[in-house]
Design a protein around this motif. Structure first.
Motif: not given
Length: 431
Positions: A119-124, A333-338
């Motif tokens: 999830f976090g890797l794709i978010s990046q 890993l974080p959700f990086t939208k912000d």
């Protein structure tokens, strides 16, 4: 939606493919799919923030997506194949639409991976990472966050730049904002409704033709001005401009790559209309720093503590930390939208500066013709010339009259070439 009257065969093909993308993405609601429900929050607050929230893969499995992920990915695959079949490999508008299809498939893969490392890797991949550089050797977003914090602490320690009292309740804010937006959008043709809502995380959120204000939030005049330019003149205006497109209807819908453009424009508008202020800037800086901490291995409690140390309440610290971990796990890993706010601001600012430097002013307003993505801007210019895209109907005054913006950017271009460190040494005895 606009009628098909007067479109030629080629335009009808583009319109039909575009409509299929709009239709296909309808049930994909990223923020709904990643958010944690009220029970997680109340449990966390009950333990006074001492225990990690119980969110894991199984938690997300118990909250299935609102669509069949496999079928949805196939649907986008088919649209993408039809774009190539009907428009060819190198058709400019086809390239934009194909990229959107690929991006939506990636979004679905990210949502399928909720609660896992992926999830976090794709978010990046979709939104970027805090450790990304803008250019080789330049500071990263994480560096920028730390640098901003330093400036803001210097301003804070003075103690005389206190925020104005928040003396407007939600109802008063709704009335004031509605009044201001009516002046911009007219009261009839594309009325934007402003209303109270208690189901949102942020103080305010924009939809297609409405802005919701959180019922229990308090505001001051400056906040309302920021909402007017951020939610109204950028988010809602670009949606309406996208909905006004007779052919490229996909411009009304934004995949993640357009989030960076959207939030970048929104923050730029706050800055150039003097609606931003240090506390608001700190909010964006904190979000960037929270994501960077999580990328470096901090868990939910550590990010929560980062907010507590800055004096935020238990509830506020939970909400803020939650933004970084939604969709993921409290140790993932974080959700990086912000990151899109500061990242977008810098990218848009640089884009406008270069457009002025190269004398391509006509490109700048096109940022507003829908949910645009920076890398498509050159193509969009072509599409406007071809008559496939119509210029934006609603533009903030700063962008409809580019005189003052151009003058500012000319100065800015020059000032960027001066070394601030040298100047600081020279000014030492007058500052």
């Amino acid at each position: 939606m606009n009628s098909h009257v007067g479109l030629d065969d080629y335009q009808l093909i583009v319109r039909a493919l575009s409509d299929r993308i709009v239709e296909a993405q309808t049930p994909i609601r990223v923020l709904d799919a990643v958010k944690w429900d009220e029970s997680v929050r109340s449990e966390f607050l009950k333990h006074k923030g001492k225990m990690l929230p119980k969110v894991d893969r199984a938690y997300y499995d118990s909250r299935p997506l609102a669509f069949d992920a496999t079928a949805k990915k196939l649907e986008f695959q088919n649209i993408e194949r039809d774009i190539t079949r009907q428009l060819g490999q190198f058709n400019p508008v086809g390239q934009i639409m194909r990229r959107m299809c690929r991006e939506y498939r990636m979004v679905i893969r990210m949502l399928e991976a909720r609660g896992t490392e992926d999830f976090g890797l794709i978010s990046q991949d979709l939104y970027g990472a805090a450790s990304d550089a803008f250019h080789a050797g330049d500071p990263t977003l994480a560096d920028l966050g730390v640098m901003f914090s330093g400036f803001l602490n210097n301003i804070d320690s003075r103690g005389d730049l206190k925020d104005e009292v928040k003396n407007l309740n939600a109802k008063a804010a709704v009335d004031l904002l509605q009044h201001r937006l009516n002046k911009v959008f007219g009261e009839h043709e594309d009325t934007i409704r402003v209303f109270e809502s208690d189901g949102i995380l942020a103080d305010a959120a924009a939809g297609a033709d409405y802005i919701k204000i959180r019922t229990d939030a308090m505001f001051n005049e400056r906040d309302v001005k920021a909402l007017e330019v951020h939610e109204g003149l950028v988010h809602v205006a670009t949606t309406l401009n996208g909905q006004n497109q007779p052919i490229c209807t996909f411009l009304a819908k934004g995949p993640p790559s357009s989030t960076v453009t959207q939030e970048g424009l929104a923050i730029l508008m706050e800055v150039i209309s003097f609606a931003s202020y240090p506390t608001r800037l700190r909010k964006l800086t904190n979000r960037t720093r929270a994501i960077h901490m999580a990328e470096e291995g901090a868990d939910f409690l550590q990010v929560f503590e980062f907010y507590r140390e800055q004096g935020f309440s238990l509830e506020e610290s939970y909400s803020n930390a939650n933004r970084a971990f939604r969709g993921s796990t409290p140790t993932g890993l974080p959700f990086t939208k912000d990151l899109s706010y500061l990242k977008g601001f810098i990218m848009i600012y640089n884009y406008i500066q270069l457009a002025v430097r190269k004398g391509k002013l006509e490109q700048i307003p096109l940022l507003f013709c829908g949910k645009t993505t920076l890398e498509d801007m050159r193509t969009l210019r072509q599409l406007v010339d071809e008559g496939l895209v119509v210029p934006p109907k609603y533009l903030p005054p700063q962008f409809s009259d580019l005189n003052s913006l151009s003058a500012w950017m000319c100065f800015s271009n020059f000032l960027n070439n001066l070394s601030l460190d040298r100047i600081e040494a020279d000014y030492a005895n007058i500052l």
